[in-house]
Design an enzyme around this catalytic site. Structure first.
Site, short mmCIF file in Angstrom:
data_model
loop_
_atom_site.label_atom_id
_atom_site.label_comp_id
_atom_site.label_asym_id
_atom_site.label_seq_id
_atom_site.Cartn_x
_atom_site.Cartn_y
_atom_site.Cartn_z
N SER A 126 0.84 -1.20 0.00
CA SER A 126 0.00 0.00 0.00
C SER A 126 0.88 1.25 0.00
O SER A 126 1.73 1.41 -0.87
CB SER A 126 -0.96 -0.04 1.20
OG SER A 126 -2.01 0.86 1.04
N HIS A 239 -7.84 -4.86 -2.51
CA HIS A 239 -6.60 -4.51 -1.80
C HIS A 239 -6.15 -5.66 -0.90
O HIS A 239 -4.97 -5.79 -0.60
CB HIS A 239 -6.87 -3.25 -0.96
CG HIS A 239 -5.63 -2.49 -0.56
ND1 HIS A 239 -4.67 -2.06 -1.45
CD2 HIS A 239 -5.21 -2.07 0.68
CE1 HIS A 239 -3.72 -1.41 -0.80
NE2 HIS A 239 -4.02 -1.41 0.50
#
Length: 261
Positions: A126, A239
């Site tokens: 991330s 994600h």
């Protein structure tokens, strides 16, 4: 004092009987920074693995089980918490000066007595993707770079993540329109020619936290520069990947890293 010097080291409860964990305080850029070290419970040497977390403050904290998972694949793993977190000095500033915490963590691993040949691989998840790329730009002898669901463009993050804009304006000082240089400084896409290590990009096409456009921009620019880049794109995932798939990808990316020792 040298960046990466370990100031304090305490044993930490490990979720894996074959991996020992330590809570670490180390020196970076004049500050005492906290982090966590994971290493296999044996006397063998193995490559270093710099784990660069995502999020900011309490979001995306380093999980002991996660770094123990990477250590169990045969790495000495160190994960900085970044300045201002969990008792560390200073203030985290989202790939600003806190990048020096990652640089010093790289030095810490290179100096670790069990890291073979001072070889250190860099992993970023991330927001950690930006940190990984910035570290590889700074540390030319990085063995490899893996960015998983990684940010590559801070202006794109500001545009996509309305929920992060308030934090970004507070930490960075304003909007990309008002402070374009500050956002560009945090965006490694403009300095990829300085990267020498091979790069692996992992991304889910349905990622709503960090869109796959970040991965595509990074891949495109690396290829334009004739850099070594591999990609694992997953059409069905966001994600966060299902646990079984996640474990398989951890094994795959660790195997990929070991090819570049």
């Amino acid at each position: 004092m040298k960046n990466g010097t370990i100031l304090e080291k305490e044993l930490y409860p490990s979720p894996n009987p074959n991996v020992e964990l330590f809570s670490i305080t180390y020196y970076a850029d004049g500050l005492r920074i906290k982090g966590m070290l994971a290493q296999p419970k044996d006397d063998f040497t193995c490559p270093g693995f710099l784990y660069l977390r995502g999020g900011i403050k309490n979001v995306g904290q380093v999980r002991p089980a996660r770094i123990a998972q990477f250590a169990s694949e045969g790495f000495i793993v160190f994960a900085p918490f970044y300045r201002g977190n969990q008792g560390g000095e200073g203030n985290e500033d989202f790939a600003g000066d806190d990048r020096h915490d990652a640089f010093a963590a790289f030095d810490l691993l290179q100096d670790h007595p069990r890291v073979s040949g001072r070889k250190v691989h860099i992993f970023g998840f991330s927001r950690g993707g930006v940190m990984a790329l910035l570290t590889a730009i700074e540390k030319k002898d990085a063995a490899s770079i893996v960015t998983w669901g990684g940010v590559s463009d801070m202006v794109l993050t500001y545009a996509e993540r309305k929920d992060l804009r308030r934090m970004m304006k507070r930490v960075i000082g304003g909007t990309p329109k008002k402070y374009p240089i500050r956002y560009k400084w945090r965006t490694p896409l403009y300095r990829l020619e300085e990267i020498e290590a091979p790069v692996l990009i992992i991304h889910g096409a349905k990622d709503q936290n960090v869109s796959i456009a970040h991965a595509h921009k990074l891949e495109k620019r690396l290829k334009e520069l004739d850099k070594k880049v591999d990609t694992y794109y997953f059409e069905e995932y966001t994600h966060y990947f299902p646990p079984a798939v996640n474990r398989d990808i951890v094994f795959t990316l660790c195997s990929w890293m070991k090819k570049h020792n």
